[in-house]
Design a protein around this motif. Structure first.
Motif, PDB file in Angstrom:
ATOM      1  N   UNK A 127       0.767 -10.726   3.787  1.00  0.00           N
ATOM      2  CA  UNK A 127       1.035 -10.734   5.232  1.00  0.00           C
ATOM      3  C   UNK A 127       0.168  -9.711   5.954  1.00  0.00           C
ATOM      4  N   UNK A 128      -0.949  -9.303   5.352  1.00  0.00           N
ATOM      5  CA  UNK A 128      -1.871  -8.373   5.989  1.00  0.00           C
ATOM      6  C   UNK A 128      -1.645  -6.932   5.571  1.00  0.00           C
ATOM      7  N   UNK A 129      -2.667  -6.120   5.786  1.00  0.00           N
ATOM      8  CA  UNK A 129      -2.601  -4.712   5.402  1.00  0.00           C
ATOM      9  C   UNK A 129      -1.573  -3.937   6.216  1.00  0.00           C
ATOM     10  N   UNK A 130      -1.280  -4.422   7.421  1.00  0.00           N
ATOM     11  CA  UNK A 130      -0.350  -3.702   8.284  1.00  0.00           C
ATOM     12  C   UNK A 130       1.053  -3.609   7.727  1.00  0.00           C
ATOM     13  N   UNK A 131       1.410  -4.540   6.837  1.00  0.00           N
ATOM     14  CA  UNK A 131       2.760  -4.534   6.272  1.00  0.00           C
ATOM     15  C   UNK A 131       2.774  -4.126   4.807  1.00  0.00           C
ATOM     16  N   UNK A 132       1.607  -3.847   4.254  1.00  0.00           N
ATOM     17  CA  UNK A 132       1.495  -3.616   2.815  1.00  0.00           C
ATOM     18  C   UNK A 132       2.260  -2.387   2.355  1.00  0.00           C
ATOM     19  N   UNK A 133       2.305  -1.365   3.197  1.00  0.00           N
ATOM     20  CA  UNK A 133       2.961  -0.117   2.798  1.00  0.00           C
ATOM     21  C   UNK A 133       4.476  -0.151   2.976  1.00  0.00           C
ATOM     22  N   UNK A 134       5.016  -1.302   3.393  1.00  0.00           N
ATOM     23  CA  UNK A 134       6.463  -1.390   3.636  1.00  0.00           C
ATOM     24  C   UNK A 134       7.266  -1.183   2.366  1.00  0.00           C
ATOM     25  N   UNK A 135       6.762  -1.692   1.231  1.00  0.00           N
ATOM     26  CA  UNK A 135       7.458  -1.552  -0.047  1.00  0.00           C
ATOM     27  C   UNK A 135       6.460  -1.105  -1.101  1.00  0.00           C
ATOM     28  N   UNK A 136       6.981  -0.560  -2.192  1.00  0.00           N
ATOM     29  CA  UNK A 136       6.133  -0.116  -3.288  1.00  0.00           C
ATOM     30  C   UNK A 136       6.180  -1.132  -4.425  1.00  0.00           C
ATOM     31  N   UNK A 137       5.271  -1.001  -5.372  1.00  0.00           N
ATOM     32  CA  UNK A 137       5.282  -1.904  -6.520  1.00  0.00           C
ATOM     33  C   UNK A 137       6.574  -1.762  -7.313  1.00  0.00           C
ATOM     34  N   UNK A 138       7.117  -0.559  -7.383  1.00  0.00           N
ATOM     35  CA  UNK A 138       8.375  -0.337  -8.093  1.00  0.00           C
ATOM     36  C   UNK A 138       9.522  -1.120  -7.463  1.00  0.00           C
ATOM     37  N   UNK A 139       9.421  -1.400  -6.152  1.00  0.00           N
ATOM     38  CA  UNK A 139      10.453  -2.176  -5.461  1.00  0.00           C
ATOM     39  C   UNK A 139      10.452  -3.644  -5.859  1.00  0.00           C
ATOM     40  N   UNK A 140       9.335  -4.128  -6.373  1.00  0.00           N
ATOM     41  CA  UNK A 140       9.208  -5.575  -6.587  1.00  0.00           C
ATOM     42  C   UNK A 140       8.859  -5.986  -8.019  1.00  0.00           C
ATOM     43  N   UNK A 141       8.592  -5.043  -8.879  1.00  0.00           N
ATOM     44  CA  UNK A 141       8.257  -5.360 -10.266  1.00  0.00           C
ATOM     45  C   UNK A 141       9.002  -4.423 -11.204  1.00  0.00           C
ATOM     46  N   UNK A 142       9.319  -4.908 -12.423  1.00  0.00           N
ATOM     47  CA  UNK A 142       8.998  -6.213 -13.022  1.00  0.00           C
ATOM     48  C   UNK A 142       9.783  -7.345 -12.375  1.00  0.00           C
ATOM     49  N   UNK A 143       9.362  -8.578 -12.634  1.00  0.00           N
ATOM     50  CA  UNK A 143       9.940  -9.739 -11.977  1.00  0.00           C
ATOM     51  C   UNK A 143      11.151 -10.280 -12.734  1.00  0.00           C
TER      52      UNK A 143
END
Length: 517
Positions: free
Chosen positions: A291-307
């Motif tokens: 959804x673009x770089x403007x929203x990229x910092x909203x969450x971290x990788x730890x918030x979404x992985x592992x799946x």
């Protein structure tokens, strides 16, 4: 941006987004909902058939008070909009050794059924397990599921005030480990271990505390007359009546920012200006920059992985023969370890448990064309999904034949949605249907909450706290609406809102009200 109540754009029309849209529009907010699909519901989707629309997403409705509260808080009565029918048989279970078991809405009857199938000692083991699940559910409902942002320190204090919770939690043990020591019969351990899959996990890696999921089901399971999608339709209709605008077949391509703050949502057709954006897609879409770089910092990788897990889902109309089905029927695989070992390797299991929802159970003649949904656990996106379709379809219906169940006509691969298909339906999800994996004792604290690191950008849905499942996603919408109302109280408290007395949430179980502001 013009003066007045902030403009709120919601990306996605899943159950969390719909719950938030209804609450916010009820407060007089200017709400616009964008969804890439043609109808509301998100994963609560349908597919057409000769017997009518088939639910091809969630099929189990539990925690009814969550929905009663939602309708009550906007001045409505759930029963005036939807017909919820309590199920006497929560689920019917079959094993390939010929054993069968009904778990029912009557706890004593469930114990008696287990005793009849597995022996009186097994009935006593089930009773003790149920007490444990009930204690855990009561202890962690408020500080985890009902709170907007769970805090490890607050949860620790809850445990310290009641030290007996510690052995019930079985910290540092998996569900499979706990269940192995709880039930002498491995078939019962297999049955209750399946509840880990309700949140996209394996019982061999999910924390033992998730055994509380059984209590959510034991409190009651309902079917919705007309199908689960009627819930989404009803909430969307109520939100529209309060001024919310819905744009379907409209895919968000970018969340825009100006001077560090959210400025709107770009679609292929136009730009929707906004002061506030509520994102209801998979949070991984933000983290990966979809959804673009403007929203990229909203969450971290730890918030979404592992799946979490995905699934192979058949949705079709046919005439069943050979097995006495309930609304929810489970056909267990021969070796549960084999299923979850394959999933952990990213492979399609060849000895899998199959779940079957008979959507028209009890409503039509036994030999009539009926609507069905089959769910088999799958890993996130497979390497070559098209090659997986034919063997998956063959495997599923061959397995049913081994149990004595057949369908006429036999559904083909065209009725099957694979993990790859779910990734296309829900971009950047990798097909994971439950967001982040629930594996690990602290996994629940790693999910993103309603507030993000980007000012004006909020989250809701199964990928956000409190997690997956229809009641949980609905609660996430409540948390998001409350966060928005709190953070923007000075501009959102219009005369209309003030007249309505602010945003309140009522408890259908106790009649009390709690202010969310």
């Amino acid at each position: 941006m013009a003066q007045g109540p902030p403009k709120i754009v919601i990306v996605g029309a899943g159950i969390g987004a719909l719950a938030a849209a209804l609450r916010l529009s009820h407060q007089g907010c200017a709400v616009t909902v964008l969804d890439m699909h043609g109808m509301p519901g998100g994963k609560m989707r349908t597919v057409p058939s000769k017997a009518g629309p088939i639910d091809a997403g969630p099929t189990v409705l539990t925690m009814r008070p969550v929905f009663e509260d939602l309708f009550h808080d906007v001045g409505e009565d759930l029963s005036e909009h939807l017909t919820l029918e309590p199920l006497t048989v929560l689920a019917r279970h079959y094993w390939d050794d010929g054993t069968s078991l009904d778990l029912t809405a009557d706890r004593a009857q469930s114990r008696a059924n287990i005793g009849a199938a597995f022996g009186s000692k097994a009935g006593a083991e089930f009773a003790r397990f149920s007490v444990r699940a009930k204690r855990l559910f009561a202890a962690f409902d408020e500080p985890m599921m009902r709170t907007a942002a769970p805090d490890q320190m607050a949860v620790t204090k809850t445990v310290l005030r009641n030290p007996l919770l510690i052995p019930a939690m079985a910290p540092h043990r998996t569900m499979a480990s706990l269940l192995k020591s709880t039930f002498r019969d491995p078939r019962l351990a297999q049955l209750f271990g399946r509840y880990a899959t309700y949140v996209g996990g394996s019982p061999y890696a999910s924390p033992a505390i998730l055994s509380l999921i059984w209590e959510a089901e034991a409190q009651g399971v309902w079917s919705i007359k007309g199908g689960m999608h009627q819930l989404a339709q009803s909430i969307a209709t109520l939100a529209k009546a309060r001024g919310a605008a819905f744009h379907y077949n409209t895919q968000a391509t970018r969340i825009t920012r100006q001077n560090g703050r959210i400025s709107g949502v770009q679609t292929a057709q136009e730009h929707f200006a906004a002061d506030i954006v509520l994102f209801n897609g998979d949070p991984r879409a933000l983290e990966t920059g979809l959804l673009g770089d403007g929203a990229k910092e909203a969450v971290t990788r730890q918030n979404v992985e592992p799946r979490s897990l995905s699934a192979f889902v058949h949705a079709f109309a046919a005439r069943p023969r050979g097995v006495d089905l309930a609304h929810h029927t489970v056909f267990f695989g021969h070796d549960p370890k084999a299923e979850f070992q394959a999933l952990a390797k990213g492979e399609m299991p060849t000895d899998a448990t199959l779940y079957l929802c008979a959507q028209d159970h009890g409503a039509v003649a036994a030999d009539a064309l009926q609507r069905f949904e089959i769910i088999m656990n799958g890993p996130p996106v497979l390497r070559d999904p098209e090659k997986e379709k034919p063997p998956c379809q063959t495997q599923i219906f061959k397995r049913f034949q081994q149990f004595g169940l057949s369908f006429s006509p036999t559904p083909g691969p065209d009725t099957l949605t694979t993990p790859q298909g779910f990734d296309q339906l829900f971009p950047a999800s990798l097909g994971s249907l439950y967001g982040r994996s629930p594996h690990g004792l602290t996994a629940a604290f790693k999910r993103p909450t309603a507030r993000t690191a980007v000012p004006g950008l909020y989250l809701c849905g199964g990928g956000a706290h409190p997690g997956a499942g229809v009641p949980m996603a609905t609660l996430s919408g409540q948390h998001a609406a409350a966060a928005i109302m709190t953070d923007h109280a000075s501009t959102l408290m219009s005369p209309q809102t003030a007249t309505r007395g602010g945003m309140l949430t009522g408890s259908a179980r106790t009649g009390r009200k709690r202010s969310l502001l």
